[in-house]
Design an enzyme around this catalytic site. Sequence first.
Site, PDB file in Angstrom:
ATOM      1  N   ASP A  12     -42.151  18.866 -18.709  1.00 35.76           N
ATOM      2  CA  ASP A  12     -42.688  18.215 -19.906  1.00 35.76           C
ATOM      3  C   ASP A  12     -43.633  17.088 -19.501  1.00 35.76           C
ATOM      4  OD1 ASP A  12     -41.359  19.890 -21.640  1.00 35.76           O
ATOM      5  OD2 ASP A  12     -39.625  18.589 -21.823  1.00 35.76           O
ATOM      6  N   LYS A  34     -39.901  25.541 -17.292  1.00 36.58           N
ATOM      7  CA  LYS A  34     -40.358  25.638 -18.677  1.00 36.58           C
ATOM      8  C   LYS A  34     -41.708  24.952 -18.796  1.00 36.58           C
ATOM      9  CE  LYS A  34     -39.518  22.718 -21.852  1.00 36.58           C
ATOM     10  NZ  LYS A  34     -40.136  22.093 -23.009  1.00 36.58           N
ATOM     11  N   ASP A  61     -42.607  27.861 -23.582  1.00 34.86           N
ATOM     12  CA  ASP A  61     -42.003  27.336 -24.807  1.00 34.86           C
ATOM     13  C   ASP A  61     -43.090  26.905 -25.781  1.00 34.86           C
ATOM     14  OD1 ASP A  61     -40.176  26.398 -26.639  1.00 34.86           O
ATOM     15  OD2 ASP A  61     -39.749  24.541 -25.562  1.00 34.86           O
ATOM     16  N   LYS A  63     -43.070  28.142 -29.212  1.00 40.02           N
ATOM     17  CA  LYS A  63     -42.574  28.240 -30.592  1.00 40.02           C
ATOM     18  C   LYS A  63     -43.641  28.872 -31.490  1.00 40.02           C
ATOM     19  CE  LYS A  63     -39.891  24.101 -29.761  1.00 40.02           C
ATOM     20  NZ  LYS A  63     -40.474  23.754 -28.465  1.00 40.02           N
ATOM     21  N   ASN A  69     -49.858  39.624 -36.136  1.00 41.95           N
ATOM     22  CA  ASN A  69     -50.852  40.128 -35.200  1.00 41.95           C
ATOM     23  C   ASN A  69     -51.169  39.081 -34.117  1.00 41.95           C
ATOM     24  OD1 ASN A  69     -52.682  42.234 -34.398  1.00 41.95           O
ATOM     25  ND2 ASN A  69     -54.330  40.872 -35.065  1.00 41.95           N
TER      26      ASN A  69
END
Length: 116
Positions: A12, A34, A61, A63, A69
């Site tokens: 992060d 991640k 990650d 989301k 499509n």
Amino acid sequence: MERTRQIVVALDFDNRRAADEVVDLLGEACRSDKVGMELLTAAGPDLVSHLVAKGKEVFLDLKLFESPNSVAGAVRAAGALGVSMVTVHSTGGTGIMSAAVGSGRPATPHAFARRP
């Protein structure tokens, strides 16, 4: 399953240099990373390709929450980068979820899947 595959380190960061430092510091002790939207936007897909080339499992990650499509295209693009997992926002409904699953099927089987 190997314990080193069960731990995913969250990169992060807002720049590639910081992410590379952590990846290099942990070395083989961590095999899964991640990458979130901030780092992907700052460092680009080359970072993901670099991690995969180093033998890392990459959890992208993002989301994803877009038209079915567009989600399908993003999942295909993530698979082409070699990622092992991609997050999709389930509140988008079954159309988005089905599109993600359908476009992810041709990719390599889920690296984190439990095997008997």
